[in-house]
Scaffold this motif. Sequence first.
Motif, PDB file in Angstrom:
ATOM      1  N   GLU A 192      -6.786 -15.347   9.850  1.00 34.52           N
ATOM      2  CA  GLU A 192      -6.943 -16.595  10.570  1.00 34.52           C
ATOM      3  C   GLU A 192      -5.756 -16.756  11.504  1.00 34.52           C
ATOM      4  OE1 GLU A 192      -7.058 -19.645   7.658  1.00 34.52           O
ATOM      5  OE2 GLU A 192      -4.984 -19.349   7.002  1.00 34.52           O
ATOM      6  N   GLY A 193      -5.887 -17.653  12.457  1.00 28.81           N
ATOM      7  CA  GLY A 193      -4.821 -17.804  13.430  1.00 28.81           C
ATOM      8  C   GLY A 193      -4.788 -16.659  14.425  1.00 28.81           C
ATOM      9  N   ALA A 194      -3.753 -16.646  15.254  1.00 28.26           N
ATOM     10  CA  ALA A 194      -3.678 -15.677  16.348  1.00 28.26           C
ATOM     11  C   ALA A 194      -2.898 -14.420  16.007  1.00 28.26           C
ATOM     12  CB  ALA A 194      -3.051 -16.335  17.580  1.00 28.26           C
ATOM     13  N   VAL A 195      -2.031 -14.481  14.954  1.00 24.17           N
ATOM     14  CA  VAL A 195      -1.109 -13.372  14.694  1.00 24.17           C
ATOM     15  C   VAL A 195      -0.993 -13.110  13.202  1.00 24.17           C
ATOM     16  CG1 VAL A 195       1.269 -12.560  14.964  1.00 24.17           C
ATOM     17  CG2 VAL A 195       0.231 -13.934  16.768  1.00 24.17           C
ATOM     18  N   SER A 196      -0.910 -11.836  12.826  1.00 26.43           N
ATOM     19  CA  SER A 196      -0.608 -11.455  11.443  1.00 26.43           C
ATOM     20  C   SER A 196       0.758 -10.785  11.388  1.00 26.43           C
ATOM     21  CB  SER A 196      -1.671 -10.501  10.888  1.00 26.43           C
ATOM     22  OG  SER A 196      -1.632  -9.257  11.578  1.00 26.43           O
ATOM     23  N   ILE A 197       1.398 -10.850  10.209  1.00 26.04           N
ATOM     24  CA  ILE A 197       2.703 -10.216  10.004  1.00 26.04           C
ATOM     25  C   ILE A 197       2.536  -9.039   9.057  1.00 26.04           C
ATOM     26  CG2 ILE A 197       5.064 -10.519   9.192  1.00 26.04           C
ATOM     27  CD1 ILE A 197       4.776 -13.516   9.707  1.00 26.04           C
ATOM     28  N   ASN A 198       2.977  -7.854   9.487  1.00 23.03           N
ATOM     29  CA  ASN A 198       2.957  -6.648   8.671  1.00 23.03           C
ATOM     30  C   ASN A 198       4.389  -6.173   8.479  1.00 23.03           C
ATOM     31  OD1 ASN A 198      -0.196  -5.607   8.848  1.00 23.03           O
ATOM     32  ND2 ASN A 198       0.451  -6.708  10.681  1.00 23.03           N
ATOM     33  N   VAL A 211      -3.234 -14.768  23.909  1.00 21.46           N
ATOM     34  CA  VAL A 211      -3.747 -15.475  22.724  1.00 21.46           C
ATOM     35  C   VAL A 211      -2.637 -16.213  21.981  1.00 21.46           C
ATOM     36  CG1 VAL A 211      -5.686 -13.895  22.418  1.00 21.46           C
ATOM     37  CG2 VAL A 211      -3.529 -13.436  21.221  1.00 21.46           C
ATOM     38  N   ALA A 212      -1.371 -15.848  22.219  1.00 16.32           N
ATOM     39  CA  ALA A 212      -0.241 -16.524  21.582  1.00 16.32           C
ATOM     40  C   ALA A 212       0.890 -16.603  22.600  1.00 16.32           C
ATOM     41  CB  ALA A 212       0.217 -15.780  20.336  1.00 16.32           C
ATOM     42  N   TYR A 232       4.412 -19.591  17.272  1.00 16.73           N
ATOM     43  CA  TYR A 232       3.695 -19.347  18.517  1.00 16.73           C
ATOM     44  C   TYR A 232       2.818 -20.552  18.836  1.00 16.73           C
ATOM     45  CZ  TYR A 232      -0.512 -18.531  15.731  1.00 16.73           C
ATOM     46  OH  TYR A 232      -1.570 -18.688  14.878  1.00 16.73           O
ATOM     47  N   LYS A 233       2.394 -20.641  20.094  1.00 13.15           N
ATOM     48  CA  LYS A 233       1.481 -21.699  20.520  1.00 13.15           C
ATOM     49  C   LYS A 233       0.152 -21.078  20.935  1.00 13.15           C
ATOM     50  CE  LYS A 233       5.371 -24.171  22.636  1.00 13.15           C
ATOM     51  NZ  LYS A 233       5.967 -24.514  23.946  1.00 13.15           N
ATOM     52  N   GLN A 251       0.429  -8.332  14.746  1.00 14.40           N
ATOM     53  CA  GLN A 251      -0.858  -7.937  15.309  1.00 14.40           C
ATOM     54  C   GLN A 251      -1.573  -9.188  15.803  1.00 14.40           C
ATOM     55  OE1 GLN A 251      -2.749  -4.741  15.608  1.00 14.40           O
ATOM     56  NE2 GLN A 251      -3.714  -6.242  16.969  1.00 14.40           N
ATOM     57  N   ALA A 252      -1.889  -9.234  17.097  1.00 17.56           N
ATOM     58  CA  ALA A 252      -2.625 -10.365  17.664  1.00 17.56           C
ATOM     59  C   ALA A 252      -4.119 -10.174  17.463  1.00 17.56           C
ATOM     60  CB  ALA A 252      -2.303 -10.521  19.144  1.00 17.56           C
ATOM     61  N   ARG A 253      -4.819 -11.279  17.331  1.00 18.63           N
ATOM     62  CA  ARG A 253      -6.272 -11.209  17.200  1.00 18.63           C
ATOM     63  C   ARG A 253      -6.887 -10.727  18.507  1.00 18.63           C
ATOM     64  NH1 ARG A 253      -8.914 -15.393  19.795  1.00 18.63           N
ATOM     65  NH2 ARG A 253      -7.584 -17.137  20.430  1.00 18.63           N
ATOM     66  N   GLU A 254      -8.055 -10.138  18.398  1.00 21.79           N
ATOM     67  CA  GLU A 254      -8.784  -9.704  19.587  1.00 21.79           C
ATOM     68  C   GLU A 254      -9.721 -10.830  20.010  1.00 21.79           C
ATOM     69  OE1 GLU A 254     -10.643  -5.942  19.072  1.00 21.79           O
ATOM     70  OE2 GLU A 254      -8.787  -4.917  18.515  1.00 21.79           O
TER      71      GLU A 254
END
Length: 540
Positions: free
Chosen positions: A143-149, A362-363, A452-453, A169-172
Amino acid sequence: MKKTTSNSIKRNLITALSLMMTATMLASCGSGYDGSESRKSGSYNNERTTAENYRYSNVTAGDTDGTANTGGGYNTEEYNHLTENGYKLVSDEPLSTFSTDVDTASYTNVRRMINDGWEVDPDAVRTEEFINYFKYDYEKPAEGAVSINTELSDCPWNSEAKLMLVGLQAREAKVKDVPTNLVFLIDVSGSMEDEDKLPLVQQAFSMLVENLGADDRVSIVTYAGSDSVVLEGESGDNSEEIVSALNSLSAGGSTAGAAGITTAYKLAEEYFIEGGNNRVILATDGDLNVGLSSEEELTDLISQKRDSGVYLSVLGFGSGNYKDNRLEALADNGNGNYAYIDSVDEAKRVLVTEMSGTLFTVAKDAKVQIEFNPENVSAYRLVGYENRLLNDEDFEDDTKDAGDIGSGQQVTVLYEIVPNNGNEKSLKYQDNESKAETNELSGEMLTVSVRYKDPEASESKLIDKSVMCSDYTEAVSQNFAKACSAAEFAMVLRKSDYASGLTAQGVVDYMEQNNVDNSELFELIYKYMQNGTGSEASYW
């Protein structure tokens, strides 16, 4: 790439390199010839023209007239001087804060230098852009625009440290139905007449146009001694007219870039599409010489434009007079991204294959802050991102501009970490009221926080992830090994004080040992060793 494939590439390249070296040595026997005339070497002018700019001249060996190997003219390329990040004590600075960066210009610009046989200017090398040029297999955001790995293992160039990878990783985004309003801002001054400049710009934009539709709008603004509107608000499905307008351009005159920027933003705002993708794409060598032209003046100008809702992409072209410092400043201060185009293939990668990431944000204003637990970490060093550092208080300040991340894009960060067995506490890790909470936090090494916004929002969102000491693993993933390889080669080129014993051959050895799937980087490293412009004394 499977191991057999990477080994095959390595063997083929070594064979070619060996044959060339043998031929050179045979030709030089008894003549005193050292092979220098067959390749271009660099001599640095170490005098700073300003406090920040670093100019250098690459002169073909044997030349006596001082002209650079750029078609007979002096080489006046400019790069901002970067001082590498050093180690920070967690007891003094438990927070590390910086703006994200998805730019790749440094890698492709340095690739151009290596392919042309030039000595690489260390200040042209921005380590994070080498790392971020390559793609990684990160988990997508649920969910959201970004994940943290994250991944924690040993540091391959520093046996006394661990190394942590942070991958965002930003969402597509579903961009197919999002209308686009583009303004091509094209430098047509006299310095753009070379084949690797305006003709390549025309090819690049023509490829982009073929992927636009009826709901998209294209305007073309050119600038030389003055600015000119060539095309205004043309429908994207009229590709023939747009390409014809592009092909009609020719180079000549001085360079009034600021006037062109002002006109381009005015057109972008006039044809602004609510809920759409509104963007100016600047194509230039950065050699501005009329009106506002300094880095500071251009930064002030573009900063005034970034709140318009219009984003900026900066595409750099050419060599000899390339002004990387100005173009990076424009992108960094104008809600933009920055790429260098050294070939038609690179133009296709940036404007066609990865178009959604290049053009669709996206962010926005994305920032990263790491808090280190002093109980488990004594010191750390951020690898790269030297000109992206923020004050710690900027992290929660939503008025502070930061980097933007496009659809499907990634941000990869490496930290050298020196473990600690002390018993100190700070911030999150100091106010532990219960014994259970104390025991739980004592196992944490650090916390990664990202703000992020959303593209249309003014307030930021916060996500975070804790990294435990128990997350350490000796075996590394392809993500980790690939990022390390890119970082190591950048440090070799920068002649880094933090990897002083590292060589290009050492990078190749690490890639082979970890079966790194990256033929592009393999080939570039071998080309660098073949040129003999670095410090690889064992090869020449």
